[in-house]
Design a protein around this motif. Structure first.
Motif, PDB file in Angstrom:
ATOM      1  N   VAL A 261      -7.515  -9.187   8.371  1.00  0.00           N
ATOM      2  CA  VAL A 261      -7.296  -9.523   6.781  1.00  0.00           C
ATOM      3  C   VAL A 261      -6.726 -10.466   6.139  1.00  0.00           C
ATOM      4  O   VAL A 261      -5.143 -11.095   6.314  1.00  0.00           O
TER       5      VAL A 261
ATOM      6  N   SER B  75      -5.856   1.094  -3.286  1.00  0.00           N
ATOM      7  CA  SER B  75      -5.319   0.471  -2.542  1.00  0.00           C
ATOM      8  C   SER B  75      -6.488   0.671  -1.131  1.00  0.00           C
ATOM      9  O   SER B  75      -6.662  -0.807  -0.738  1.00  0.00           O
ATOM     10  N   LYS B  76      -7.089   1.359  -0.826  1.00  0.00           N
ATOM     11  CA  LYS B  76      -8.618   1.378  -0.218  1.00  0.00           C
ATOM     12  C   LYS B  76      -9.173   0.120  -0.412  1.00  0.00           C
ATOM     13  O   LYS B  76      -9.582  -0.714   0.494  1.00  0.00           O
TER      14      LYS B  76
ATOM     15  N   ASP C  47      -4.665 -11.980   3.028  1.00  0.00           N
ATOM     16  CA  ASP C  47      -3.827 -11.174   2.514  1.00  0.00           C
ATOM     17  C   ASP C  47      -3.610 -11.586   0.637  1.00  0.00           C
ATOM     18  O   ASP C  47      -3.056 -12.320   1.291  1.00  0.00           O
TER      19      ASP C  47
ATOM     20  N   GLY D  23       1.056  -0.833   0.244  1.00  0.00           N
ATOM     21  CA  GLY D  23      -0.064   0.452   0.407  1.00  0.00           C
ATOM     22  C   GLY D  23       0.413   0.814  -0.363  1.00  0.00           C
ATOM     23  O   GLY D  23       0.038   3.027  -0.163  1.00  0.00           O
TER      24      GLY D  23
ATOM     25  N   THR E  31      -7.810  -3.151   0.037  1.00  0.00           N
ATOM     26  CA  THR E  31      -8.008  -3.582   1.527  1.00  0.00           C
ATOM     27  C   THR E  31      -9.032  -3.840   2.108  1.00  0.00           C
ATOM     28  O   THR E  31      -9.704  -4.901   2.774  1.00  0.00           O
ATOM     29  N   ASN E  32     -10.363  -2.888   1.594  1.00  0.00           N
ATOM     30  CA  ASN E  32     -12.011  -3.584   1.907  1.00  0.00           C
ATOM     31  C   ASN E  32     -11.910  -4.963   1.535  1.00  0.00           C
ATOM     32  O   ASN E  32     -12.607  -5.300   2.341  1.00  0.00           O
TER      33      ASN E  32
END
Lengths: 211, 607
Positions: A149, A123-124, A151, A101, A127-128
């Motif tokens: 999370v 990026s947001k 990944d 990120g 991630t969500n």
């Protein structure tokens, strides 16, 4: 000549290696936009001329050809600009998957303002999405404890083999794996272990990969 | 429990391992304990291939003696549910010795016989993965001969308890006289019954001891573990040339180390013939780079394909013995033999691959023609496996087995476990360089052994006792540290010495006499307290030739008991023991007595 700068823009991006991001050519982009603006205005003018009364047939044909030529040049410029931005975006997205990120400052300087904005949005979103995927159905959404999370950016390529053969180099003793299995590691033993388990043990020099 | 045929092997053994994979964490790891011999290396190699295909997780520990197995199992603790023992453990009652809980399953894959009766008669926990011929089955004592029924044992145990209970009863309850009388009668009857039972038990016990003694008397080998595992691989359709190569090495090693006789070897090779045809058939003939195995007649000279014919004749135990190659006379005889055959000396002393093509082609026929005349019928083997990698020089798999043995027993700064792993790597695919190096090492080891034999004859170290032949080698530590520094090497050395001695002395009695080799491997220390001697015992030479049945381990134990000497087993071989140097005389004296007590034993062991 029309379209020269646009072609130069594309060529420059092409010359850079596949995943490198050359600095954003704001100057050229603006120049191309101005060129397009000029073309558009010239076309508008000719349109007015074409509608004027008493124009000769031969002149009208000439004007029509000129307008057509300008129009082609403009759409070509447009295509080049879109290709340029689209390709830069692709490279930027690959950066997100490979570097994570946070963009290194060296690369940040090469981005335009809009690109930086796009990157942070992307990026947001990613991630969500990763949080959504990891969310267990029975987890209480009201409880905001340490969000899990998953990944997705690690292990993008499937491993060739899940288990590998390793040799133990030092007397280590009991080692507990992630799924709760206890393995006794003694020098000169040879084992078959999950790759993920022994990767860091290999890095520490406790195990050695046997081909 | 015996898993006899190959189908059972796959159903009960391999499928069990496959099932374990999905049964949960504590089940999915298999603990393998492997002895460090060539056959075991080959069997492990085949198994690793199978496990790799099917993602069976394992831990492999190399053991040189049984104590290593015990330690490995103890260290693994409760985390292990399945144990596979390769070429070790058959002779021990594994459940007791390894001290495992009844949840643990133990599979034993061992080429050594006899198998401990407790392993054989275990209901489910211990499985013995090997073939039993009709003859073998007949030799196994029946269950009731060696074990008592559970309830009978319970009665035996129950009797004293019952008595104890009665006594307390008596003290507490003195109310009814008549009932006590009744009890007294019953008690007497019971006592009589008990005495009878005790007598029965004693009789049964002495009979049991005799039966067990007969059963455990001879140690012999059968059925290479590697071949067994190859059969398994074949059944689960995962066999290929490479696996077959490993299996054949296992079999050849047993033959070269005199673990099985030549008839047995030929029988088993013929049984493998089908695989040779099947596997070579599938190979693309266009692609000559492939690895090929063929089976056929060849010279029984060691390493001659990598060496020169002359050197090979000069070092192969068989020809060394026949020609007495270490003497000047023997040397001349050897030359004469070659001259008779029409082989030019210049050619024989040349590396084999550099010899004239015509000579190489016709040589077999020449040897065949000369063999009866010179009385060397065994110079041509009935059948041996030849392997070749692409366009490289062919090699005999017999030699490869010896080379691998040299790899395992090389005495460098590496431990025996390292040697084992090196040997495993040597067998890896497409590593012709390593195979070549192994062959080289085997050759070097043979030269060292021959030198030791020569010096033993020159120094006249052979002592013919009334009942056995004995050789004491003290200087072995200086003769060949690298290739004769480990105790395992003493066994082939003893075979070499025995063979040569028997041919030399030509007596019928010598042929039947057991052979004992006493050797000191380390250089003597200054105070002499920590010095050890290794003792190897072989049965009579005729017994060895017919597939060795070795009773010397038992004789050693009897002698050690007699002389009160502490005996250490340094390997899984019973016939190789270690004693303190100080107790040498006492031990050897006791051995004379032990062997004279049963002088006819070697004959009676033969069938």
């Amino acid at each position: 000549m029309f379209g020269q700068r646009a072609a130069e823009l594309i060529r420059e991006l092409e010359r850079a290696s596949d995943d490198a991001l050359p600095p954003y050519k704001a100057e050229s982009v603006r120049g191309i936009c101005e060129e397009m603006q000029g073309i558009f205005e010239a076309n508008c003018r000719d349109r007015v001329n074409l509608d004027a009364d008493g124009i000769e047939q031969a002149t009208a044909v000439k004007i029509q050809h000129a307008m057509h030529f300008r129009d082609t040049a403009m759409s070509r410029n447009k295509r080049c600009l879109i290709a340029y931005h689209y390709n830069r975006m692709e490279r930027l997205r690959n950066l997100r998957w490979s570097l994570g990120g946070i963009i290194p400052t060296a690369i940040r300087q090469t981005l335009s303002e809009k690109e930086t904005e796009w990157f942070s949005n992307y990026s947001k979103a990613l991630t969500n999405y990763m949080m959504d995927v990891a969310e267990l159905p029975d987890q209480d959404p009201a409880d905001p404890q340490d969000p899990v999370v998953l990944d997705l950016t690690v292990h993008q390529r499937p491993p060739k083999e899940y288990f590998i053969d390793v040799k133990v180099l030092v007397d280590y003793g009991n080692y507990e794996t992630q799924d709760g299995e206890t393995i006794f590691l003694k020098k000169h033993m040879r084992l078959c272990m999950a790759r993920t388990e022994c990767e860091h043990l290999i890095r520490q020099g406790i195990l050695q990969h046997v081909q | 429990m015996i898993l006899d045929n190959a189908r059972e092997l796959s159903d009960r053994f391999y499928n069990y391992l496959l099932k374990c994979r999905s049964r949960g964490v504590e089940f999915n790891r298999l603990l393998m304990l492997a002895a460090s011999d060539v056959d075991s290396v080959c069997a492990v190699k085949i198994l690793l291939h199978l496990f790799h295909c099917d993602h069976i997780q394992y831990s492999l520990t190399v053991c040189s003696r049984f104590q290593d197995c015990v330690d490995a199992v103890a260290a693994a603790g409760d985390s292990v549910r399945t144990i596979l023992m390769i070429n070790c453990g058959a002779a021990e009652s594994v459940v007791e010795r390894l001290n495992v809980s009844d949840k643990v399953r133990i599979y034993i894959l061992d080429s050594r016989m006899p198998v401990h009766l407790r392993n054989l008669y275990s209901a489910k926990q211990v499985c013995v993965l090997r073939k039993f011929s009709q003859e073998d089955i007949q030799q196994i004592p029946r269950w009731e001969e060696v074990f008592r029924e559970e309830e009978q044992e319970e009665n035996e145990n129950g009797a004293p308890d019952g008595e104890g209970g009665k006594e307390t009863d008596d003290n507490d309850d003195v109310m009814s006289q008549s009932s006590q009388n009744f009890r007294g009668d019953a008690g007497r009857a019971r006592a009589r019954k008990r005495r009878e039972k005790e007598r029965e038990l004693r009789e049964w016990n002495s009979k049991r001891i005799a039966v067990e003694e007969g059963y455990y008397k001879n140690v012999y080998y059968q059925d290479s573990s590697a071949v067994r595992m190859f059969e398994l691989a074949h059944l689960v359709s995962k066999d290929d040339q490479e696996l077959f190569f490993w299996a054949v090495i296992g079999l050849c090693e047993m033959f070269m180390q005199r673990k099985i006789g030549s008839t047995e070897f030929v029988e088993k090779s013929v049984a493998l013939q089908g695989h040779v045809i099947r596997l070579t058939h599938s190979i693309d003939l266009e692609n000559q780079q492939n690895f090929r195995i063929t089976y056929g007649q060849d010279l029984a000279l060691r390493f001659y394909r990598q060496w020169s014919i002359f050197e090979s004749l000069n070092n192969t135990p068989y020809t060394v013995a026949i020609f007495r190659a270490w003497e000047n006379k023997g040397h001349a005889k050897l030359h004469e033999f070659l001259a008779d055959m029409g082989l030019a000396l210049a050619q024989c002393k040349q590396t084999y691959s550099a010899m004239d093509f015509n000579i190489r082609r016709d040589m077999m026929e020449w040897f065949q023609a000369q063999a009866p005349e010179w009385n060397v019928p065994d110079l041509i083997s009935g059948g041996s496996f030849l392997a070749t990698y692409g366009f490289n020089q062919k090699f005999q798999i017999n030699d490869m087995a010896l080379g691998l043995f040299a790899c395992l027993t090389v005495n460098s700064d590496k431990s025996s476990e390292d040697n084992f792993h090196d040997a495993l790597d040597t067998l890896s695919k497409h590593e012709f360089d390593r195979l070549d190096r192994a062959l080289q090492m085997g050759r070097d080891q043979l030269v060292v052994l021959r030198k030791i034999v020569q010096s033993a004859f020159e120094e006249k170290l052979f002592v013919g006792m009334t009942h056995y032949v004995q050789v004491c080698l003290d200087n072995i530590s200086t003769a060949g540290t690298q290739f004769a520094g480990r105790p395992e090497v003493l066994i082939p050395l003893a075979h070499f010495l025995q063979e040569t001695y028997v041919v030399m002395s030509r007596g019928q009695r010598v042929k039947k006499a057991p052979f004992v080799l006493v050797a000191q491997l380390q250089p003597p220390s200054t105070d002499g307290t920590g010095d050890f001697l290794h003792v190897v015992g072989l049965p009579g030479a005729d017994n060895v030739a017919a597939g060795m049945k070795n009773f010397m381990g038992k004789a050693f134990r009897a002698a050690a008991r007699q002389a009160k000497v502490e005996l250490e087993l340094d390997s899984f071989e019973e016939c190789l023991v270690r004693i303190g140097k100080r107790s040498k005389t006492a031990f050897l004296d006791a051995l004379i007595i032990a062997l004279s007590a049963a002088p006819t034993e070697p004959q009676s062991n033969r069938h």
